[in-house]
Design a protein around this motif. Structure first.
Motif, PDB file in Angstrom:
ATOM      1  N   ALA A   1       0.840  -1.199   0.000  1.00 43.03           N
ATOM      2  CA  ALA A   1       0.000   0.000   0.000  1.00 43.03           C
ATOM      3  C   ALA A   1       0.871   1.243   0.000  1.00 43.03           C
ATOM      4  O   ALA A   1       0.619   2.197  -0.739  1.00 43.03           O
ATOM      5  CB  ALA A   1      -0.918  -0.008   1.226  1.00 43.03           C
ATOM      6  N   PHE A   2       1.915   1.202   0.799  1.00 44.68           N
ATOM      7  CA  PHE A   2       2.808   2.351   0.919  1.00 44.68           C
ATOM      8  C   PHE A   2       3.457   2.696  -0.418  1.00 44.68           C
ATOM      9  O   PHE A   2       3.430   3.838  -0.872  1.00 44.68           O
ATOM     10  CB  PHE A   2       3.893   2.022   1.951  1.00 44.68           C
ATOM     11  CG  PHE A   2       4.578   3.222   2.534  1.00 44.68           C
ATOM     12  CD1 PHE A   2       4.070   3.843   3.657  1.00 44.68           C
ATOM     13  CD2 PHE A   2       5.729   3.731   1.949  1.00 44.68           C
ATOM     14  CE1 PHE A   2       4.688   4.952   4.194  1.00 44.68           C
ATOM     15  CE2 PHE A   2       6.358   4.844   2.482  1.00 44.68           C
ATOM     16  CZ  PHE A   2       5.838   5.459   3.612  1.00 44.68           C
ATOM     17  N   VAL A   3       3.989   1.680  -1.062  1.00 43.03           N
ATOM     18  CA  VAL A   3       4.700   1.912  -2.321  1.00 43.03           C
ATOM     19  C   VAL A   3       3.719   2.332  -3.421  1.00 43.03           C
ATOM     20  O   VAL A   3       3.957   3.300  -4.144  1.00 43.03           O
ATOM     21  CB  VAL A   3       5.479   0.647  -2.739  1.00 43.03           C
ATOM     22  CG1 VAL A   3       6.022   0.792  -4.143  1.00 43.03           C
ATOM     23  CG2 VAL A   3       6.607   0.383  -1.759  1.00 43.03           C
ATOM     24  N   LEU A   4       2.582   1.630  -3.501  1.00 45.08           N
ATOM     25  CA  LEU A   4       1.635   1.920  -4.582  1.00 45.08           C
ATOM     26  C   LEU A   4       1.112   3.351  -4.505  1.00 45.08           C
ATOM     27  O   LEU A   4       1.054   4.055  -5.513  1.00 45.08           O
ATOM     28  CB  LEU A   4       0.461   0.934  -4.537  1.00 45.08           C
ATOM     29  CG  LEU A   4       0.775  -0.444  -5.067  1.00 45.08           C
ATOM     30  CD1 LEU A   4      -0.432  -1.366  -4.885  1.00 45.08           C
ATOM     31  CD2 LEU A   4       1.155  -0.365  -6.548  1.00 45.08           C
ATOM     32  N   VAL A   5       0.746   3.780  -3.296  1.00 48.01           N
ATOM     33  CA  VAL A   5       0.148   5.104  -3.191  1.00 48.01           C
ATOM     34  C   VAL A   5       1.200   6.188  -3.438  1.00 48.01           C
ATOM     35  O   VAL A   5       0.906   7.250  -3.975  1.00 48.01           O
ATOM     36  CB  VAL A   5      -0.581   5.280  -1.843  1.00 48.01           C
ATOM     37  CG1 VAL A   5       0.369   5.446  -0.701  1.00 48.01           C
ATOM     38  CG2 VAL A   5      -1.525   6.462  -1.907  1.00 48.01           C
ATOM     39  N   HIS A   6       2.465   5.881  -3.089  1.00 47.17           N
ATOM     40  CA  HIS A   6       3.517   6.853  -3.399  1.00 47.17           C
ATOM     41  C   HIS A   6       3.829   6.898  -4.890  1.00 47.17           C
ATOM     42  O   HIS A   6       4.291   7.912  -5.405  1.00 47.17           O
ATOM     43  CB  HIS A   6       4.805   6.523  -2.623  1.00 47.17           C
ATOM     44  CG  HIS A   6       4.821   7.074  -1.233  1.00 47.17           C
ATOM     45  ND1 HIS A   6       4.196   6.440  -0.184  1.00 47.17           N
ATOM     46  CD2 HIS A   6       5.337   8.216  -0.711  1.00 47.17           C
ATOM     47  CE1 HIS A   6       4.354   7.161   0.918  1.00 47.17           C
ATOM     48  NE2 HIS A   6       5.034   8.239   0.626  1.00 47.17           N
ATOM     49  N   LEU A   7       3.592   5.758  -5.573  1.00 48.11           N
ATOM     50  CA  LEU A   7       3.883   5.710  -7.009  1.00 48.11           C
ATOM     51  C   LEU A   7       2.862   6.504  -7.817  1.00 48.11           C
ATOM     52  O   LEU A   7       3.170   7.010  -8.890  1.00 48.11           O
ATOM     53  CB  LEU A   7       3.862   4.254  -7.497  1.00 48.11           C
ATOM     54  CG  LEU A   7       5.136   3.456  -7.265  1.00 48.11           C
ATOM     55  CD1 LEU A   7       4.960   2.049  -7.827  1.00 48.11           C
ATOM     56  CD2 LEU A   7       6.329   4.142  -7.906  1.00 48.11           C
ATOM     57  N   ALA A   8       1.637   6.625  -7.282  1.00 50.14           N
ATOM     58  CA  ALA A   8       0.584   7.313  -8.037  1.00 50.14           C
ATOM     59  C   ALA A   8       1.008   8.751  -8.310  1.00 50.14           C
ATOM     60  O   ALA A   8       1.605   9.392  -7.464  1.00 50.14           O
ATOM     61  CB  ALA A   8      -0.709   7.291  -7.226  1.00 50.14           C
ATOM     62  N   PRO A   9       0.727   9.243  -9.524  1.00 47.46           N
ATOM     63  CA  PRO A   9       1.126  10.618  -9.837  1.00 47.46           C
ATOM     64  C   PRO A   9       0.364  11.621  -8.985  1.00 47.46           C
ATOM     65  O   PRO A   9      -0.751  11.353  -8.543  1.00 47.46           O
ATOM     66  CB  PRO A   9       0.752  10.771 -11.315  1.00 47.46           C
ATOM     67  CG  PRO A   9      -0.267   9.722 -11.570  1.00 47.46           C
ATOM     68  CD  PRO A   9       0.020   8.599 -10.629  1.00 47.46           C
ATOM     69  N   GLY A  10       0.965  12.768  -8.744  1.00 49.81           N
ATOM     70  CA  GLY A  10       0.343  13.793  -7.906  1.00 49.81           C
ATOM     71  C   GLY A  10       0.670  13.545  -6.449  1.00 49.81           C
ATOM     72  O   GLY A  10       0.900  12.410  -6.053  1.00 49.81           O
ATOM     73  N   GLY A  11       0.718  14.610  -5.671  1.00 44.08           N
ATOM     74  CA  GLY A  11       1.057  14.466  -4.263  1.00 44.08           C
ATOM     75  C   GLY A  11       0.015  15.121  -3.390  1.00 44.08           C
ATOM     76  O   GLY A  11      -0.882  15.791  -3.890  1.00 44.08           O
ATOM     77  N   PRO A  12       0.106  14.918  -2.060  1.00 43.75           N
ATOM     78  CA  PRO A  12      -0.920  15.448  -1.156  1.00 43.75           C
ATOM     79  C   PRO A  12      -0.981  16.972  -1.131  1.00 43.75           C
ATOM     80  O   PRO A  12      -2.009  17.535  -0.778  1.00 43.75           O
ATOM     81  CB  PRO A  12      -0.514  14.896   0.213  1.00 43.75           C
ATOM     82  CG  PRO A  12       0.916  14.530   0.085  1.00 43.75           C
ATOM     83  CD  PRO A  12       1.130  14.160  -1.334  1.00 43.75           C
TER      84      PRO A  12
ATOM     85  N   TYR B   1      -1.185   9.809   1.980  1.00 45.59           N
ATOM     86  CA  TYR B   1      -0.425   8.561   2.091  1.00 45.59           C
ATOM     87  C   TYR B   1      -0.662   7.823   3.404  1.00 45.59           C
ATOM     88  O   TYR B   1      -0.958   6.634   3.423  1.00 45.59           O
ATOM     89  CB  TYR B   1       1.075   8.852   1.934  1.00 45.59           C
ATOM     90  CG  TYR B   1       1.457   9.482   0.625  1.00 45.59           C
ATOM     91  CD1 TYR B   1       0.757   9.184  -0.539  1.00 45.59           C
ATOM     92  CD2 TYR B   1       2.519  10.370   0.533  1.00 45.59           C
ATOM     93  CE1 TYR B   1       1.107   9.760  -1.755  1.00 45.59           C
ATOM     94  CE2 TYR B   1       2.874  10.943  -0.672  1.00 45.59           C
ATOM     95  CZ  TYR B   1       2.164  10.642  -1.811  1.00 45.59           C
ATOM     96  OH  TYR B   1       2.510  11.215  -3.005  1.00 45.59           O
ATOM     97  N   THR B   2      -0.530   8.532   4.518  1.00 47.57           N
ATOM     98  CA  THR B   2      -0.638   7.858   5.813  1.00 47.57           C
ATOM     99  C   THR B   2      -2.042   7.286   6.028  1.00 47.57           C
ATOM    100  O   THR B   2      -2.190   6.181   6.525  1.00 47.57           O
ATOM    101  CB  THR B   2      -0.319   8.834   6.950  1.00 47.57           C
ATOM    102  OG1 THR B   2      -0.874  10.105   6.615  1.00 47.57           O
ATOM    103  CG2 THR B   2       1.160   8.981   7.142  1.00 47.57           C
ATOM    104  N   LEU B   3      -3.053   8.063   5.619  1.00 49.60           N
ATOM    105  CA  LEU B   3      -4.418   7.589   5.829  1.00 49.60           C
ATOM    106  C   LEU B   3      -4.710   6.369   4.952  1.00 49.60           C
ATOM    107  O   LEU B   3      -5.357   5.417   5.397  1.00 49.60           O
ATOM    108  CB  LEU B   3      -5.403   8.724   5.534  1.00 49.60           C
ATOM    109  CG  LEU B   3      -6.855   8.504   5.953  1.00 49.60           C
ATOM    110  CD1 LEU B   3      -6.948   8.141   7.416  1.00 49.60           C
ATOM    111  CD2 LEU B   3      -7.691   9.750   5.674  1.00 49.60           C
ATOM    112  N   VAL B   4      -4.226   6.367   3.719  1.00 48.00           N
ATOM    113  CA  VAL B   4      -4.442   5.219   2.825  1.00 48.00           C
ATOM    114  C   VAL B   4      -3.846   3.959   3.450  1.00 48.00           C
ATOM    115  O   VAL B   4      -4.519   2.929   3.564  1.00 48.00           O
ATOM    116  CB  VAL B   4      -3.797   5.455   1.438  1.00 48.00           C
ATOM    117  CG1 VAL B   4      -3.807   4.177   0.617  1.00 48.00           C
ATOM    118  CG2 VAL B   4      -4.516   6.560   0.699  1.00 48.00           C
ATOM    119  N   VAL B   5      -2.598   4.042   3.894  1.00 49.68           N
ATOM    120  CA  VAL B   5      -1.935   2.856   4.436  1.00 49.68           C
ATOM    121  C   VAL B   5      -2.621   2.424   5.736  1.00 49.68           C
ATOM    122  O   VAL B   5      -2.885   1.242   5.949  1.00 49.68           O
ATOM    123  CB  VAL B   5      -0.431   3.128   4.655  1.00 49.68           C
ATOM    124  CG1 VAL B   5       0.253   1.882   5.179  1.00 49.68           C
ATOM    125  CG2 VAL B   5       0.217   3.581   3.364  1.00 49.68           C
TER     126      VAL B   5
END
Lengths: 542, 304
Positions: B21-32, B269-273
C-alpha cells in the motif's frame, strides 16, 4: 409438508438478533447535545482549522469565526474595517503602517491579546518550519519573502515590530493598496502562542481553545460537524448574533439540498451544493440567491509548445469562442461572459474590453499564422480535471472542441485526469491547453494580474513578458489610485488582447440558499464572504 | 495450536500489505500538497515536503512509518493535518461499525428466513416471489436503493429523517439500504445450500429412518446449508464494518467509508496505508472466525 408451529418457534429463537441491534443503536448514538441556533452546510470537511494551513474557502469560512486579524471584513460589501486594531496611520509613501490595538482585548480564555501576539502570528506564518502554503500573503512585508525562503534567519529583520503592547509598526516593500484587506485574510489572523507552543501541530485539539474571534470551537468531529459557541469575551460580542452554530461538511449536492429542504439546515452557501439537474428550477425560487463574485473561469495555453507559441494562433482560438453558448447551455447559474480576466466591479479598477466572438477575424488570423482553413494544423489536446466543478469542465471542453472545429477547422482531443494529477501536469507545463479558474483573495486587480508575471508559481502558461512585469511592478509601487488603475489596464490589455496566453470564458456567480423570512445577516458580496457573527435566525412571531 | 499459527502468520502478511500500500500510493502521480494555488515560492513546497519527510527516499519513509507503527501510531494525516490517522479511525470506526453491524443484522434477519422458506417451498409461489425479490435486491445498486428509500420514507411519508446520524431514528434507513444487497445474496446462498444438502446421502439416510421433513430441514439440511453463508458472511462483515462510501455520503454519516475512497484521491499517504491495514486486519480476523464457526457447524471439519 411443513409444521408451522415449529417454524414459528425457530423464528422466535432468532430474537438473539435483536440484542446486537439494541446494543448497536445505543452504542452508535452520539451523546445528546443542545440544538444549534443555526446550521450551515459548508461543503467538504475542512482540511484544517489552522489559519496558517488552510487554503480552501470552506475552511476559511469556519476559521473566520474563530480568529481575527487587525482588520475584519464587514458583512455587506466585504470591505476591511477595524478589527483587533481600532485605528492606524499610514506614512505618506504608503510603506509604513502603525496599528493601534483596541485596549482590553482578551482571548476567549481571558488572557490579554497584545501586539506581541500579532507579531508572533505573522512570524509563525512566515517561519519555514510552519510550511504555510499561503505565506506569500506576507511577502509584502519588508524581508518577509527573504525570511520565509531562508535567505535571512533573523526574524527581527522582518518588517513587523512591536512598539508597545498596543502598538505595532509594519514596514512594507512597496505601497500595497490592498494591505488593509490582507490584514483580514486568514494567514494574518492572530493565533494563541502559548497553546501552539504547548501542543504543536495538534494545538487545535486543546480545550478550551483560546480564540480571538467572535466564536470559540466547542467540538470538531471529522465528517460530522464543527460546533462553534459565541465567545463572550470578544471585543464586539454585543453584536454577535447566534449563540451556537453548527457547520456541516457535506460534499454531495443532493444530500445538501435534501437536508435543507427538510429543515435540518438553515443555510447552504456553495454553488457546488446545488443539484445541477435542478439548477434551472431552483434558481427561480425566492430562497435561491445568485450574484457575481470575484472569480474567473479561463483557458490556459502552454505557450512554450508549437503551434501555441504563436500569439496569432492563440488569438484566433480566443476569437472563435462563442462564450454565450457556454454560460447559457452549460453553467446556467447566471454567470456573465468574460472578455477580460479581472472581473468587472473589482475595487479601484476598470478592466479593458477584450476580444469578443469574431469568427471571420479568427479564420483570418489562423490563415496569417500559416494554417488557412485549419489546413496543416496539428491535432492538439485539451487537458481537464475530473471532479472539480462537477461535469462543467468536461461539458465546456466538448463545447470548445465543437466550436473550434466548426469555425477554424482544427481538431482537438480531450484528456480527463484526476484532480491531484491535473495540478501536477499544469504546474510542470505538461499540457497544450487546459481549464483553469481563479478566485480573488482580496478585492483588488493584483490578485488576478500579479500571477501572470514571469516565473510566478501560478503563471503556468510559460508566458514571459518583461513589459508586463514592469507594468505590474509600477502599479504596485504607485500610491495614486488613478495611475495604478491605468498601469493595471495596460498590463491586462497586453495579457488578453496582444499575447493571449489565456482565454477568459466567464465570471463565476455565487449562489447560496436560505429563506430570507427565517435567516438574516447574509449579504451577497463579490468576495462571497459572510461573517458568522452577523448571521441570525429570525424568531417566528408568536 | 492451528489458530495460534494462523495469528502468527498474519504478522508478516500485514507487513507485506502495508509495504505494498505504501509503495503503490507513493507511485501514483500527484502528491498530497498539489493544489490549484501554487505557493508563492518553490521554497514553501520544499518546506512542506521536508516537514512530512516526503523528501526522503521511500525506503527511509517506510522504515520511519514502521517505527511509528510499532508504537501504535499510524502517523499524521497529510490531508487533515491537525488529526492523526488514529483520531480519524477512533472517530469514524464506531460509526461505521454501527452502520455495518446493523446492516449485517438486517441482511441476516431477512436473508436467512427468506432463504429457508424459498427452499422449503421450492417450486411454489413463495419460492418464485422470494427468489425474484432476492435477485432484485442483488441487482439494485445501493446508489439506487438509497435515494428511492429516501424519497418514499423521508420525503413523502416523513417517517424517517433525511440524513445525519444522531438518534436511533437516523439508523434505520441507512442499514436497510446498505444491507439489502447482502440480504438478497444470503437468501440465494442459503436456498442453494439447502437444496444441495437435501440431496446429500446423510439426508436420504435420515429420511429412510423415518425422520419428518421439517425436522430434516432444520436439523440437517439447514445446518449444512449455513456453511456457505458463513464463509460468505466473514468477508461481507469486513466490508460492511469498514463503512460504505456511497451510503455514508448519501445519508451524511460520519464513518470511515468516505475516507477509504477520498484518502487515495487526496493522496493522503498515511491515511491510505492506515485504512488498508485496518481493512486487512478485519478480513484476516473475520476469516479466522469463519474457520472457527465451520468447526462448530460441521463435525467433519478438522484443523491440524
Amino acid at each position: 409438508m411443513l409444521d408451522f408451529t415449529r417454524i414459528r418457534r425457530i423464528f422466535r429463537r432468532m430474537r438473539f438478533l435483536f440484542l446486537p441491534v439494541a446494543v448497536l443503536l445505543t452504542f452508535g448514538c452520539s451523546p445528546p447535545e443542545p440544538p444549534a441556533d443555526l446550521t450551515i452546510i459548508n461543503n467538504i470537511e475542512p482540511e484544517s482549522l489552522d489559519p496558517a494551513v488552510i487554503v480552501a474557502q470552506a475552511d476559511m469560512r469556519v476559521v473566520q469565526g474563530m480568529f481575527e486579524g487587525l482588520t475584519r471584513l464587514e458583512p455587506v460589501d466585504a470591505q476591511a474595517v477595524p478589527g483587533l486594531a481600532q485605528s492606524w496611520e499610514i506614512s505618506p509613501d504608503g510603506k509604513v503602517y502603525t496599528f493601534h490595538l483596541r485596549p482590553n482585548l482578551v482571548w476567549s480564555t481571558g488572557e490579554p491579546i497584545t501586539a506581541q501576539d500579532v507579531w508572533y502570528s505573522w512570524i509563525r506564518a512566515l517561519d519555514p518550519k510552519t510550511a504555510c502554503r499561503y505565506a506569500g500573503q506576507l511577502y509584502y512585508l519588508k524581508n518577509g519573502e527573504e525570511f520565509n525562503t531562508g535567505v535571512i534567519t533573523n526574524s527581527d529583520m522582518v518588517g513587523v515590530h512591536v512598539l508597545d503592547p498596543l502598538t505595532l509598526r509594519v514596514e512594507l516593500k512597496a505601497p500595497t493598496a490592498f494591505f488593509l484587506d490582507l490584514c483580514a485574510f486568514p494567514t494574518l489572523y492572530v493565533v494563541p502562542r502559548q497553546t501552539i507552543e504547548k501542543y504543536g501541530d495538534r494545538w487545535l485539539m486543546a480545550r478550551p481553545l483560546p480564540s480571538s474571534g467572535a466564536y470559540e470551537l466547542v467540538d470538531w468531529r471529522l465528517n460530522d460537524k464543527v460546533r462553534l459557541r459565541k465567545n463572550p469575551r470578544y471585543w464586539d460580542a454585543a453584536n454577535t448574533q447566534a449563540n451556537i452554530i453548527d457547520m456541516l461538511p457535506v460534499g454531495a449536492a443532493t444530500t445538501a439540498f435534501n437536508l435543507y429542504q427538510s429543515g435540518q439546515a438553515d443555510i447552504v452557501w456553495d454553488k457546488e451544493l446545488i443539484p445541477n439537474e435542478l439548477l434551472d428550477v431552483l434558481l427561480k425560487r425566492p430562497d435561491f440567491h445568485a450574484y457575481t463574485v470575484l472569480g474567473t473561469y479561463f483557458i490556459r495555453f502552454n505557450v512554450t509548445r508549437k503551434p501555441f507559441d504563436d500569439p496569432r494562433v492563440r488569438q484566433a482560438l480566443a476569437l472563435a469562442v462563442d462564450k454565450d453558448r457556454i454560460v447559457n447551455k452549460i453553467t446556467r447559474g447566471g454567470e456573465l461572459t468574460a472578455s477580460h480576466l479581472v472581473p468587472s466591479g473589482t475595487r479601484n479598477y476598470h478592466p479593458p474590453e477584450g476580444p469578443g466572438y469574431n469568427p471571420d477575424r479568427a479564420r483570418q488570423l489562423l490563415a496569417e499564422a500559416g494554417y488557412p482553413g485549419g489546413k496543416g494544423f496539428p491535432r492538439f489536446e485539451f487537458l481537464f480535471s475530473g471532479s472539480a466543478g462537477g461535469n462543467n469542465n468536461q461539458n465546456i471542453a466538448i463545447e470548445l472542441q465543437e466550436m473550434w472545429r466548426d469555425v477554424l477547422g482544427v481538431q482537438m482531443d480531450l484528456r480527463r485526469v484526476e484532480t491531484q494529477v491535473f495540478w501536477g501536469l499544469q504546474s510542470r507545463l505538461e499540457f497544450q491547453l487546459c481549464n483553469s479558474s481563479w478566485y480573488g483573495d482580496y478585492n483588488d486587480a493584483n490578485t488576478f494580474l500579479g500571477m501572470f508575471q514571469s516565473g510566478d508559481g501560478n503563471n503556468e502558461t510559460g508566458w514571459k513578458n518583461s513589459q508586463y512585469d514592469d507594468l505590474i511592478a509600477a502599479a504596485n509601487n504607485e500610491v495614486d489610485l488613478a495611475k495604478r488603475d491605468h498601469d493595471f489596464q495596460q498590463a491586462e490589455t497586453l495579457l488578453i488582447r496582444d499575447a493571449a496566453p489565456i482565454i477568459p470564458l466567464y465570471f463565476y456567480s455565487g449562489i447560496n440558499y436560505f429563506d430570507t423570512n427565517k435567516v438574516a445577516g447574509i449579504w451577497q458580496n463579490a468576495l462571497d464572504d459572510h461573517p458568522l457573527r452577523s448571521i441570525r435566525k429570525i424568531k417566528a412571531q408568536p | 495450536m492451528y489458530f495460534v499459527r494462523r495469528i502468527l502468520f498474519a504478522v508478516p502478511l500485514l507487513l507485506v500489505i502495508s509495504a505494498l500500500a505504501f509503495v503503490l500510493v507513493h507511485l501514483a502521480p500527484g502528491g498530497p500538497f498539489d493544489g490549484e494555488r501554487k505557493p508563492a515560492s518553490p521554497e514553501i513546497e520544499r518546506n512542506l515536503q521536508a516537514k512530512y519527510h516526503l523528501d526522503e527516499p521511500i525506503w527511509k519513509q517506510y522504515c520511519r512509518y514502521l517505527r511509528d507503527l510499532a508504537h501504535g501510531d499510524f502517523g499524521v494525516s497529510l490531508k487533515y493535518r491537525n488529526h492523526n490517522v488514529n483520531d480519524i479511525i477512533r472517530q469514524g470506526l464506531p460509526v461505521s461499525v454501527t452502520l455495518g453491524g446493523l446492516a449485517f443484522c438486517f441482511a441476516m434477519a431477512v436473508g436467512l428466513p427468506a432463504g429457508f422458506l424459498t427452499a422449503a417451498w421450492r417450486g411454489r409461489w413463495v419460492d418464485y416471489v422470494g427468489s425474484f425479490l432476492a435477485v432484485l435486491a442483488v441487482c439494485l445498486p445501493s446508489f439506487v436503493v438509497a435515494p428511492v428509500l429516501l424519497l418514499v420514507f423521508s420525503l413523502k411519508l416523513h417517517w424517517f429523517p433525511i440524513g445525519l446520524w444522531s438518534s436511533p431514528w437516523h439508523m434505520i434507513l441507512p442499514p436497510v439500504a446498505l444491507g439489502l444487497y447482502f440480504s438478497g445474496k444470503v437468501t440465494r446462498i442459503l436456498r442453494e445450500g439447502m437444496l444441495n444438502a437435501a440431496q446429500s446421502e446423510f439426508v436420504t439416510a435420515a429420511r429412510a429412518k423415518g425422520m419428518g421433513e421439517t425436522a430434516l430441514l432444520f436439523k440437517h439440511a439447514f445446518r449444512l446449508a449455513l456453511l456457505p453463508v458463513v464463509s460468505y458472511a466473514g468477508p461481507m462483515l469486513a466490508d460492511l464494518l469498514t463503512g460504505s462510501f456511497i451510503i455514508e455520503s448519501i445519508f451524511q454519516i460520519p464513518g470511515i467509508g468516505v475516507f477509504l475512497v477520498n484518502s487515495s484521491l487526496n493522496r493522503d499517504y498515511t491515511l491510505v496505508v492506515g485504512l488498508s491495514l485496518l481493512y486487512a486486519i478485519l478480513i484476516i480476523g473475520l476469516n479466522l472466525v469463519v474457520d472457527f464457526a465451520y468447526k462448530l457447524l460441521d463435525p467433519r471439519v478438522k484443523y491440524e
